[in-house]
Design an enzyme around this catalytic site. Structure first.
Site, PDB file in Angstrom:
ATOM      1  CG  LEU A  40      67.937  30.536  31.701  1.00 39.90           C
ATOM      2  CD1 LEU A  40      67.485  29.735  32.924  1.00 39.90           C
ATOM      3  CD2 LEU A  40      68.573  31.851  32.157  1.00 39.90           C
ATOM      4  CG  ASP A  82      57.155  44.730  44.649  1.00 41.82           C
ATOM      5  OD1 ASP A  82      57.178  45.798  44.021  1.00 41.82           O
ATOM      6  OD2 ASP A  82      56.307  44.470  45.513  1.00 41.82           O
ATOM      7  NE  ARG A  89      56.853  54.340  40.648  1.00 43.79           N
ATOM      8  CZ  ARG A  89      56.742  53.410  41.600  1.00 43.79           C
ATOM      9  NH1 ARG A  89      56.901  53.746  42.858  1.00 43.79           N
ATOM     10  NH2 ARG A  89      56.457  52.170  41.294  1.00 43.79           N
ATOM     11  CD1 TRP A 146      47.454  46.586  31.337  1.00 42.19           C
ATOM     12  CD2 TRP A 146      48.571  48.147  30.193  1.00 42.19           C
ATOM     13  NE1 TRP A 146      48.079  45.971  30.272  1.00 42.19           N
ATOM     14  CE2 TRP A 146      48.770  46.912  29.544  1.00 42.19           C
ATOM     15  CE3 TRP A 146      49.185  49.288  29.644  1.00 42.19           C
ATOM     16  CZ2 TRP A 146      49.547  46.767  28.398  1.00 42.19           C
ATOM     17  CZ3 TRP A 146      49.951  49.152  28.493  1.00 42.19           C
ATOM     18  CH2 TRP A 146      50.128  47.901  27.890  1.00 42.19           C
ATOM     19  CD  GLU A 195      46.161  42.384  37.758  1.00 39.50           C
ATOM     20  OE1 GLU A 195      47.346  41.985  37.761  1.00 39.50           O
ATOM     21  OE2 GLU A 195      45.228  41.690  37.304  1.00 39.50           O
ATOM     22  CG  HIS A 248      60.885  50.905  36.674  1.00 38.80           C
ATOM     23  ND1 HIS A 248      60.428  49.877  37.453  1.00 38.80           N
ATOM     24  CD2 HIS A 248      59.922  51.875  36.748  1.00 38.80           C
ATOM     25  CE1 HIS A 248      59.241  50.188  37.969  1.00 38.80           C
ATOM     26  NE2 HIS A 248      58.922  51.401  37.570  1.00 38.80           N
ATOM     27  CD1 TRP A 287      67.556  49.781  45.460  1.00 40.27           C
ATOM     28  CD2 TRP A 287      67.605  51.213  43.732  1.00 40.27           C
ATOM     29  NE1 TRP A 287      68.861  49.898  45.055  1.00 40.27           N
ATOM     30  CE2 TRP A 287      68.921  50.767  43.994  1.00 40.27           C
ATOM     31  CE3 TRP A 287      67.408  52.114  42.687  1.00 40.27           C
ATOM     32  CZ2 TRP A 287      70.022  51.192  43.248  1.00 40.27           C
ATOM     33  CZ3 TRP A 287      68.507  52.539  41.949  1.00 40.27           C
ATOM     34  CH2 TRP A 287      69.786  52.077  42.238  1.00 40.27           C
TER      35      TRP A 287
HETATM   36  C1  FPP Z   1      57.964  46.410  40.469  1.00 39.38           C
HETATM   37  O1  FPP Z   1      58.547  47.423  41.247  1.00 39.38           O
HETATM   38  C2  FPP Z   1      58.541  46.368  39.140  1.00 39.38           C
HETATM   39  C3  FPP Z   1      57.863  46.474  37.945  1.00 39.38           C
HETATM   40  C4  FPP Z   1      56.416  46.660  37.847  1.00 39.38           C
HETATM   41  C5  FPP Z   1      58.572  46.461  36.674  1.00 39.38           C
HETATM   42  C6  FPP Z   1      59.656  45.433  36.565  1.00 39.38           C
HETATM   43  C7  FPP Z   1      60.519  45.772  35.441  1.00 39.38           C
HETATM   44  C8  FPP Z   1      61.865  45.648  35.425  1.00 39.38           C
HETATM   45  C9  FPP Z   1      62.665  45.061  36.521  1.00 39.38           C
HETATM   46  C10 FPP Z   1      62.617  46.125  34.286  1.00 39.38           C
HETATM   47  C11 FPP Z   1      62.522  45.424  32.984  1.00 39.38           C
HETATM   48  C12 FPP Z   1      62.578  43.980  32.931  1.00 39.38           C
HETATM   49  C13 FPP Z   1      62.759  43.276  31.794  1.00 39.38           C
HETATM   50  C14 FPP Z   1      62.676  41.804  31.876  1.00 39.38           C
HETATM   51  C15 FPP Z   1      63.042  43.869  30.484  1.00 39.38           C
HETATM   52  P1  FPP Z   1      57.630  48.636  41.756  1.00 39.38           P
HETATM   53  O2  FPP Z   1      57.702  49.707  40.756  1.00 39.38           O
HETATM   54  O3  FPP Z   1      56.260  48.114  42.040  1.00 39.38           O
HETATM   55  O4  FPP Z   1      58.367  49.036  43.071  1.00 39.38           O
HETATM   56  P2  FPP Z   1      57.710  49.641  44.390  1.00 39.38           P
HETATM   57  O5  FPP Z   1      56.840  48.568  44.977  1.00 39.38           O
HETATM   58  O6  FPP Z   1      58.883  49.950  45.230  1.00 39.38           O
HETATM   59  O7  FPP Z   1      56.939  50.865  43.986  1.00 39.38           O
END
Ligand code: FPP
Length: 253
Positions: free
Chosen positions: A133, A22, A35, A71, A69, A39, A27
């Site tokens: 792994l 998260d 955003r 989506w 969720e 990612h 960040w």
């Molecule tokens: C949560 O941060 C993150 C996600 C919903 C997506 C996670 C995806 C990745 C790390 C990239 C891809 C991973 C793989 C395994 C291919 P947030 O967007 O909720 O952050 P916030 O709480 O600061 O808004």
């Protein structure tokens, strides 16, 4: 299970680490960037953590990449994430394979595009013989979904007369979860400062040690993981027994 798994003297490494990654959005916002930038940085952190877990001989690493969720997010963020998953799989599968890493997905993949589902299946097939792994990606995953799909399988078997009611045990439920052949997580980590489970592996986390950190996922590095593992190793796991029973090896595990 062995006494080493209970960390009576702070010895054992976690066999299975499960992470809610998260903080990507925040960040990026801290850097006045969209955003998507967060990612993308999140994928770099994934690479580092996967490599480190492989080096440390962790058996299973589960990453919550997209919840059932998620989506509900704005359409452009969802489609950006889907594009990122596909691009990441395209660029990483061969590398994972060369490093003897087995890739697995859990979650309801039927809602993903055909190209993404195809790539996921290819990744699993290409790496299924690997035994360093196991990297489990939870995608369109929800703990409640996992339990419902397990119950559906169990009820189908009962309706077909293949399963007597008294055979429904915890072990049987385990066998029908998407994690059937994977040990339960020893260590759960959530980055980004929130302290909740958010519908992740609800059944499987029953005895998992929880670790929450304010570090945002893109900043979570080898040192951060080492700190989490050190915290885990300092805990005594009791699984319902008393501390004295564990320290004096008074119970059969
Ligand atoms: C949560 O941060 C993150 C996600 C919903 C997506 C996670 C995806 C990745 C790390 C990239 C891809 C991973 C793989 C395994 C291919 P947030 O967007 O909720 O952050 P916030 O709480 O600061 O808004």
């Amino acid at each position: 299970m062995s006494y080493d798994d209970l960390n009576p003297s702070g010895a054992a490494n976690p066999r299975h680490i499960a992470i809610i990654m998260d903080g990507n959005g925040r960040w990026a916002q801290q850097r006045f960037m969209p955003r998507a930038f967060g990612h993308q940085a999140g994928v770099k952190a994934v690479r580092k953590i996967v490599e480190y877990c492989a080096q440390q001989k962790v058996e299973v690493l589960t990453l919550f990449a997209f919840s059932s969720e998620n989506w509900r997010r704005p359409e452009d963020e969802v489609s950006m994430l889907m594009g990122l998953f596909l691009a990441t799989l395209q660029s990483e599968i061969n590398k994972l394979d060369r490093n003897n890493i087995r890739l697995r997905f859990i979650g309801n993949r039927s809602q993903f595009s055909e190209s993404l589902q195809k790539k996921m299946a290819e990744g699993e097939a290409q790496t299924q013989g690997n035994d360093a792994l196991t990297l489990v990606i939870a995608a369109n995953y929800g703990g409640r979904w996992d339990m419902c799909q397990a119950f559906q399988q169990v009820l189908d078997k009962m309706a077909a007369g293949r399963l007597p009611r008294q055979n429904i045990t915890e072990q049987l439920v385990n066998q029908h979860l998407s994690t059937t052949d994977i040990p339960e997580p020893d260590l759960f980590i959530r980055t980004g400062g929130e302290q909740r489970v958010s519908n992740f592996m609800l059944w499987q986390l029953a005895y998992t040690e929880m670790y929450f950190t304010p570090t945002l996922w893109p900043d979570f590095d080898e040192q951060s993981l080492e700190t989490a593992i050190t915290s885990f190793k300092g805990r005594q796991r009791r699984f319902g027994h008393t501390g004295e029973q564990i320290l004096n090896k008074l119970v059969t595990l």
